[in-house]
Design a protein around this motif. Sequence first.
Motif, PDB file in Angstrom:
ATOM      1  N   GLY A 121      -6.908   0.566  21.281  1.00  0.00           N
ATOM      2  CA  GLY A 121      -6.651   1.320  20.051  1.00  0.00           C
ATOM      3  C   GLY A 121      -7.931   1.852  19.432  1.00  0.00           C
ATOM      4  N   ILE A 122      -9.019   1.086  19.544  1.00  0.00           N
ATOM      5  CA  ILE A 122     -10.320   1.554  19.045  1.00  0.00           C
ATOM      6  C   ILE A 122     -10.752   2.808  19.816  1.00  0.00           C
ATOM      7  CG2 ILE A 122     -12.792   0.986  18.933  1.00  0.00           C
ATOM      8  CD1 ILE A 122     -11.328  -0.448  16.807  1.00  0.00           C
ATOM      9  N   PHE A 123     -10.585   2.777  21.142  1.00  0.00           N
ATOM     10  CA  PHE A 123     -10.947   3.953  21.933  1.00  0.00           C
ATOM     11  C   PHE A 123     -10.068   5.150  21.586  1.00  0.00           C
ATOM     12  CE2 PHE A 123     -12.510   0.669  25.084  1.00  0.00           C
ATOM     13  CZ  PHE A 123     -13.840   0.897  24.812  1.00  0.00           C
ATOM     14  N   ALA A 124      -8.773   4.898  21.369  1.00  0.00           N
ATOM     15  CA  ALA A 124      -7.861   5.985  21.000  1.00  0.00           C
ATOM     16  C   ALA A 124      -8.212   6.542  19.628  1.00  0.00           C
ATOM     17  CB  ALA A 124      -6.420   5.495  21.027  1.00  0.00           C
ATOM     18  N   ALA A 125      -8.592   5.669  18.708  1.00  0.00           N
ATOM     19  CA  ALA A 125      -8.999   6.134  17.386  1.00  0.00           C
ATOM     20  C   ALA A 125     -10.293   6.942  17.473  1.00  0.00           C
ATOM     21  CB  ALA A 125      -9.173   4.943  16.440  1.00  0.00           C
ATOM     22  N   GLY A 126     -11.197   6.527  18.356  1.00  0.00           N
ATOM     23  CA  GLY A 126     -12.418   7.305  18.566  1.00  0.00           C
ATOM     24  C   GLY A 126     -12.115   8.693  19.108  1.00  0.00           C
ATOM     25  N   ALA A 127     -11.147   8.769  20.023  1.00  0.00           N
ATOM     26  CA  ALA A 127     -10.747  10.084  20.547  1.00  0.00           C
ATOM     27  C   ALA A 127     -10.121  10.929  19.445  1.00  0.00           C
ATOM     28  CB  ALA A 127      -9.777   9.904  21.707  1.00  0.00           C
ATOM     29  N   THR A 128      -9.335  10.295  18.582  1.00  0.00           N
ATOM     30  CA  THR A 128      -8.723  11.021  17.463  1.00  0.00           C
ATOM     31  C   THR A 128      -9.794  11.535  16.505  1.00  0.00           C
ATOM     32  OG1 THR A 128      -6.752   9.628  17.643  1.00  0.00           O
ATOM     33  CG2 THR A 128      -7.029  10.853  15.598  1.00  0.00           C
ATOM     34  N   LEU A 129     -10.786  10.701  16.223  1.00  0.00           N
ATOM     35  CA  LEU A 129     -11.891  11.143  15.367  1.00  0.00           C
ATOM     36  C   LEU A 129     -12.663  12.289  16.022  1.00  0.00           C
ATOM     37  CD1 LEU A 129     -13.251   7.729  14.077  1.00  0.00           C
ATOM     38  CD2 LEU A 129     -12.311   9.565  12.684  1.00  0.00           C
ATOM     39  N   PHE A 130     -12.862  12.206  17.323  1.00  0.00           N
ATOM     40  CA  PHE A 130     -13.570  13.267  18.047  1.00  0.00           C
ATOM     41  C   PHE A 130     -12.802  14.587  17.960  1.00  0.00           C
ATOM     42  CE2 PHE A 130     -14.485  15.526  22.046  1.00  0.00           C
ATOM     43  CZ  PHE A 130     -15.852  15.712  21.895  1.00  0.00           C
ATOM     44  N   ILE A 131     -11.504  14.519  18.181  1.00  0.00           N
ATOM     45  CA  ILE A 131     -10.677  15.726  18.115  1.00  0.00           C
ATOM     46  C   ILE A 131     -10.667  16.298  16.701  1.00  0.00           C
ATOM     47  CG2 ILE A 131      -8.308  16.584  18.315  1.00  0.00           C
ATOM     48  CD1 ILE A 131      -7.995  14.540  20.629  1.00  0.00           C
ATOM     49  N   GLY A 132     -10.562  15.411  15.704  1.00  0.00           N
ATOM     50  CA  GLY A 132     -10.602  15.877  14.316  1.00  0.00           C
ATOM     51  C   GLY A 132     -11.948  16.456  13.944  1.00  0.00           C
ATOM     52  N   GLY A 133     -13.027  15.881  14.486  1.00  0.00           N
ATOM     53  CA  GLY A 133     -14.361  16.420  14.219  1.00  0.00           C
ATOM     54  C   GLY A 133     -14.557  17.796  14.832  1.00  0.00           C
ATOM     55  N   ILE A 134     -14.052  17.975  16.036  1.00  0.00           N
ATOM     56  CA  ILE A 134     -14.143  19.299  16.655  1.00  0.00           C
ATOM     57  C   ILE A 134     -13.305  20.304  15.861  1.00  0.00           C
ATOM     58  CG2 ILE A 134     -13.474  20.638  18.691  1.00  0.00           C
ATOM     59  CD1 ILE A 134     -14.377  18.293  20.383  1.00  0.00           C
ATOM     60  N   GLY A 135     -12.121  19.875  15.437  1.00  0.00           N
ATOM     61  CA  GLY A 135     -11.283  20.754  14.619  1.00  0.00           C
ATOM     62  C   GLY A 135     -11.948  21.105  13.303  1.00  0.00           C
ATOM     63  N   GLY A 136     -12.661  20.140  12.716  1.00  0.00           N
ATOM     64  CA  GLY A 136     -13.393  20.409  11.482  1.00  0.00           C
ATOM     65  C   GLY A 136     -14.554  21.354  11.701  1.00  0.00           C
ATOM     66  N   ALA A 137     -15.193  21.233  12.867  1.00  0.00           N
ATOM     67  CA  ALA A 137     -16.312  22.130  13.159  1.00  0.00           C
ATOM     68  C   ALA A 137     -15.842  23.577  13.287  1.00  0.00           C
ATOM     69  CB  ALA A 137     -17.018  21.694  14.438  1.00  0.00           C
ATOM     70  N   PHE A 138     -14.645  23.749  13.818  1.00  0.00           N
ATOM     71  CA  PHE A 138     -14.093  25.097  13.940  1.00  0.00           C
ATOM     72  C   PHE A 138     -13.224  25.486  12.751  1.00  0.00           C
ATOM     73  CE2 PHE A 138     -14.833  24.151  18.514  1.00  0.00           C
ATOM     74  CZ  PHE A 138     -15.729  25.167  18.759  1.00  0.00           C
TER      75      PHE A 138
END
Length: 123
Positions: A16-33
């Motif tokens: 779940g920690i790894f999945a949450a990290g992936a979710t944060l990564f996806i949200g960060g990329i979405g925030g960058a764009f």
Amino acid sequence: MKKAGGIIALIAGIFGIFAAGATLFIGGIGGAFQADGASTVVGLGWGGVGFSFIVIVLGAVAIASKSKVPGVLLIISSIAGAILGGTLVAVFMVLSLVGGILAVVGAKKVLPPAPPPATISID
């Protein structure tokens, strides 16, 4: 079954920690764009991190506990993590839910200590 439930919950929390990290990564990329809803995805990622840590702690406690309380708390945190952690985290929270159910079912009823045996003395 109680130990198996705790181990399953530990594994689910780590993934779940790894999945949450992936979710944060996806949200960060979405925030960058500057995508719509990127801050919501980041919030879900942090929720996943929090509930995954709670699941890890409760899984470790459930292994050594003799009561059903850690298992019940594990079930509650798994449901909350599935709702507030995002889709990727929810997959592993279902596994944690199974671990919580095993921890509750496997816990034996704690009996009070037996009174000492009566002694009879013949004078």
